[in-house]
Design a protein around this motif. Structure first.
Motif, short mmCIF file in Angstrom:
data_model
loop_
_atom_site.label_atom_id
_atom_site.label_comp_id
_atom_site.label_asym_id
_atom_site.label_seq_id
_atom_site.Cartn_x
_atom_site.Cartn_y
_atom_site.Cartn_z
N UNK A 1 9.77 16.14 -9.99
CA UNK A 1 9.71 16.81 -8.36
C UNK A 1 9.90 15.23 -6.89
N UNK A 2 10.55 14.87 -6.36
CA UNK A 2 9.65 14.56 -4.89
C UNK A 2 9.31 15.26 -3.91
N UNK A 3 8.34 15.52 -2.99
CA UNK A 3 7.30 16.09 -2.45
C UNK A 3 7.40 15.60 -1.17
N UNK A 4 8.15 15.66 -0.42
CA UNK A 4 7.72 15.13 0.98
C UNK A 4 7.08 15.74 2.26
N UNK A 5 5.70 15.36 2.39
CA UNK A 5 5.33 16.48 2.69
C UNK A 5 4.60 15.94 4.01
N UNK A 6 4.15 16.92 4.91
CA UNK A 6 4.31 16.83 6.66
C UNK A 6 2.98 15.53 6.31
N UNK A 7 2.19 15.78 6.15
CA UNK A 7 1.14 14.44 6.06
C UNK A 7 1.58 13.31 5.15
N UNK A 8 1.21 12.60 5.48
CA UNK A 8 1.92 10.94 4.36
C UNK A 8 0.41 10.74 3.82
N UNK A 9 0.95 10.79 2.80
CA UNK A 9 0.00 10.75 1.18
C UNK A 9 -0.27 9.38 1.00
N UNK A 10 -1.40 9.12 0.56
CA UNK A 10 -1.71 7.84 -0.45
C UNK A 10 -1.05 6.45 0.64
N UNK A 11 -1.27 6.28 1.35
CA UNK A 11 -1.10 5.04 2.18
C UNK A 11 -1.70 4.45 3.26
N UNK A 12 -2.54 3.06 1.96
CA UNK A 12 -3.51 2.60 2.85
C UNK A 12 -2.93 1.94 3.98
N UNK A 13 -4.27 1.94 5.15
CA UNK A 13 -3.42 1.78 6.03
C UNK A 13 -3.78 0.10 6.13
N UNK A 14 -5.05 -1.03 5.29
CA UNK A 14 -4.58 -2.11 4.93
C UNK A 14 -4.18 -2.28 3.92
N UNK A 15 -3.28 -1.99 3.65
CA UNK A 15 -2.10 -2.50 2.16
C UNK A 15 -1.19 -3.54 3.34
N UNK A 16 -0.72 -4.47 2.71
CA UNK A 16 1.25 -4.83 3.12
C UNK A 16 1.79 -3.92 2.53
N UNK A 17 3.07 -3.48 3.96
CA UNK A 17 3.53 -2.95 3.14
C UNK A 17 4.86 -2.67 2.28
N UNK A 18 5.25 -4.45 1.68
CA UNK A 18 5.33 -4.74 0.73
C UNK A 18 5.02 -4.56 -0.64
N UNK A 19 3.41 -4.46 -1.16
CA UNK A 19 2.54 -4.47 -1.66
C UNK A 19 2.02 -2.74 -1.93
N UNK A 20 2.60 -2.37 -1.21
CA UNK A 20 2.46 -0.82 -1.12
C UNK A 20 4.05 -0.29 -2.05
N UNK A 21 4.84 -0.38 -1.66
CA UNK A 21 6.28 0.18 -2.14
C UNK A 21 6.30 -0.05 -3.73
N UNK A 22 5.37 -2.08 -3.95
CA UNK A 22 5.64 -2.33 -5.28
C UNK A 22 4.18 -1.52 -6.28
N UNK A 23 3.96 -0.95 -5.45
CA UNK A 23 2.49 0.04 -6.47
C UNK A 23 3.22 1.13 -6.79
N UNK A 24 4.63 2.25 -6.30
CA UNK A 24 5.40 2.69 -6.79
C UNK A 24 6.01 2.61 -7.39
N UNK A 25 6.61 0.93 -7.36
CA UNK A 25 7.54 0.49 -8.95
C UNK A 25 7.98 -0.77 -8.75
N UNK A 26 8.39 -1.56 -9.71
CA UNK A 26 8.98 -2.82 -9.26
C UNK A 26 10.40 -2.55 -8.62
N UNK A 27 10.73 -1.96 -8.24
CA UNK A 27 12.48 -1.60 -8.21
C UNK A 27 12.86 -0.61 -8.87
N UNK A 28 14.01 -0.17 -8.50
CA UNK A 28 14.98 0.83 -9.04
C UNK A 28 16.55 0.47 -9.24
N UNK A 29 17.31 0.85 -10.47
CA UNK A 29 18.83 1.01 -10.13
C UNK A 29 19.55 1.31 -9.04
N UNK A 30 20.38 1.01 -8.81
CA UNK A 30 21.56 2.20 -7.69
C UNK A 30 22.68 2.73 -8.37
#
Length: 633
Positions: A385-414
């Protein structure tokens, strides 16, 4: 003809430029839809037109008596003010007079025998006659009724956020402005109110500049489209449909021209690096052309970058969710009542219904964030499941954008099997390298939602739960998301009130009607709404006609009267009865809506039931009186 001319509008935040040297004209009668990717500065531009100090530079040329009325996304209303005072907050003489009259009418209805209150009320009636303000009052009340605002003496602080938003919209619409500026005017409006607003704005004598994510609304209302793109504003004639055609044509032309310029630029670059010894007039001309080409290409950094969602999907088996006799209460409200339903691979289910009826709670139960009271929801073994909620969850405002996404995963396959890094994924989602290094707190609300959507998709789910995905996402992102969902091989359950989104994505609907009542429909959402509206109007007409027949029958059963005509006082009373009955009809209809809204707590429901009983009794008496007087009118 009154026009508003904007020149040299610019806005910069630190090193980031939203737009620069923007110039355009708003003519009388224009209805302009303002588009742009989240974070490009749509709301900032609207704010700047109203308050010039909000921008770095702007020049505005308009007539001295030019009036602008602005609906912000977050209404700025006085909590201690009554609805009627808030709506008639204008400084005009008629507005002040109508406000005084409405307040006096409330007192008169409550204390009709008080001589002082009587005198004040009758004097204000005379002033209303002298000022010919009755038509304005009638028009304003029609607007309020269409927006579902009937309790004019209620305090703003007692209203929900959606109700406050509608009061602010009414306040804006009645202002008789030369230009209405509306930021997301359809938020918190039901289908009928949106339909009415479309018609109202289409006939508005002044000009309208508005931002909306409702593409049906945009298509019906707009006569011009302004798009903020590449730090400038591009103008298109016509509605949303014509904009799409012009945009497609322009992109084809630009791609051809830009390819030629790029090739020419490479040739000139090669020549510059060759270091030609003799640099006479012709050579200088080539140098100048090289500089012009370079600047032209650099001014269009995003033109060839198309936003896209290209992520490989994980396999999903046939079994997704098997819901068996599920029951669930939340805060004393019945959400599910012995509900059974089978969700299969490839299903596209739109979930809609009244606010507070349990749509989000239903998604939470499916996502195992909330346990059932009884029954079960069996989840297939291959479901991710991928759950896109109304409230943006687990997003640290003091984290940089690239670091936030890298914490989700180092990359994916297209879809082609190629590895895509977090930075490359951000690039495809219109986050340039400067934005990738920014702190999340520096992003706009819409940019945060776009980043959150990317984070959900990067986890490569095969089942998507989407809770109001159209809120705070721009039209371009929504279009890309819809295209992705149409090719998505998994299953989608989407909670939404957006007609365009559901019409495009859903192949069946679950309508939550409250108290555990859930209806399934294979109509498009627009088709379902039209049928529901027609059914509701027919039922209301039937009830009204039944009451009328009952009153008429009671009058016929009475002994025949020797009375032949109305007295002068009775004639005045008779003339007032029909408008009063119509007003009560609207009030009764709105109270019935509130009673069917499970978002209201028990005390509110009891209060609404009491008000409804009193309104029905009052209408019965008025109908009986009207029927009697009509024999002699």
């Amino acid at each position: 003809m009154k026009t508003l001319n904007i020149t040299n509008a610019s806005k910069t935040f630190g090193e980031r430029t939203l737009f620069k040297n923007v110039t355009f004209t708003i003519n009388e009668g224009d209805r302009i839809g303002l588009l742009g990717l989240n974070g490009t500065g749509k709301t900032t531009l609207l704010d700047g037109i109203v308050n010039n100090n909000d921008l770095n530079t702007i020049n505005i040329d308009k007539p001295k008596d030019y009036k602008i009325s602005y609906l912000k996304q977050q209404p700025d209303l006085d909590d201690n003010s009554s609805v009627i005072d808030a709506v008639f907050n204008g400084s005009g003489e008629k507005f002040q007079l109508i406000r005084q009259y409405e307040n006096s009418l409330t007192k008169f209805n409550a204390h009709s025998t008080d001589t002082k209150i009587q005198n004040e009320f009758f004097k204000l009636q005379e002033r209303m006659n002298a000022a010919e303000a009755w038509q304005m009052e009638s028009d304003v009340k029609a607007i309020l009724n269409k927006l579902g605002i009937t309790e004019l003496d209620k305090k703003i602080s007692e209203l929900s956020g959606g109700q406050q938003r509608r009061v602010a919209l009414a306040q804006t619409l009645i202002s008789e402005a030369d230009l209405l500026i509306l930021d997301e005017p359809t938020n918190h409006l039901d289908y009928e109110a949106i339909d009415w607003l479309q018609s109202y704005l289409s006939k508005y004598k002044g000009s309208v500049l508005f931002v909306t994510h409702d593409r049906y609304f945009l298509n019906e209302v707009a006569t011009r489209i302004f798009e903020i793109e590449n730090r400038n504003v591009t103008e298109y004639d016509g509605n949303y449909e014509k904009y799409l055609q012009q945009k497609a044509d322009n992109e084809e032309i630009y791609a051809s021209v830009q390819h030629h310029k790029t090739q020419l630029y490479k040739q000139e670059l090669k020549w510059m690096r060759a270091g030609v010894k003799a640099r006479g007039t012709k050579q200088q001309a080539r140098k100048d052309r090289f500089s012009d080409l370079k600047e032209d290409l650099q001014d269009k950094p995003d033109v060839e970058k198309e936003m896209s969602i290209d992520i490989a999907q994980q396999r999903l088996g046939n079994d997704v969710f098997d819901i068996k006799e599920a029951s669930l209460k939340f805060a004393q409200h019945v959400i599910l009542n012995q509900f059974s339903y089978l969700v299969s691979r490839g299903d596209r289910i739109g979930i809609t219904g009244a606010n507070g009826s349990g749509k989000t709670t239903f998604l939470n139960a499916i996502a195992k964030k909330l346990p059932l009271d009884s029954g079960e929801i069996k989840t297939g073994q291959t479901v991710k499941i991928g759950y896109y909620t109304q409230q943006t969850e687990n997003m640290d405002p003091d984290k940089r954008v690239i670091r936030y996404l890298e914490s989700i995963g180092q990359g994916v396959r297209n879809s082609g099997g190629e590895h895509m890094s977090a930075s490359q994924m951000l690039d495809t989602f219109k986050f340039d390298h400067q934005m990738q290094g920014a702190f999340i707190r520096e992003l706009s609300g819409g940019e945060k939602r776009r980043l959150y959507l990317l984070a959900i998709l990067m986890d490569q789910p095969n089942v998507l739960l989407l809770d109001e995905p159209t809120n705070n996402l721009d039209i371009e992102t929504l279009t890309i998301l819809e295209d992705y969902l149409n090719s998505f091989k998994g299953t989608v359950l989407a909670v939404s009130h957006d007609r365009y989104f559901l019409d495009k994505v859903a192949d069946k609907l679950l309508i939550f009607e409250g108290q555990g009542e859930i209806e399934e429909s294979y109509d498009s959402y627009s088709g379902y709404l039209q049928k529901a509206t027609a059914k509701k109007q027919a039922k209301h007409h039937e009830i009204k006609e039944q009451k009328h027949q009952e009153v008429k029958q009671r009058a016929e059963d009475k002994p025949e009267s020797k009375k032949k005509k109305l007295t002068y006082a009775e004639q005045i009373e008779y003339n007032k009865l029909e408008p009063e009955i119509d007003k009560l009809d609207t009030e009764i209809s709105n109270l019935e809506k509130e009673l069917n809204d499970p978002a209201n707590d028990y005390e509110k429901l009891m209060d609404y039931q009491k008000q409804l009983d009193e309104a029905n009794q009052k209408e019965d008496k008025l109908m009986e009186r009207w029927d009697y007087l009509s024999q002699f009118a």
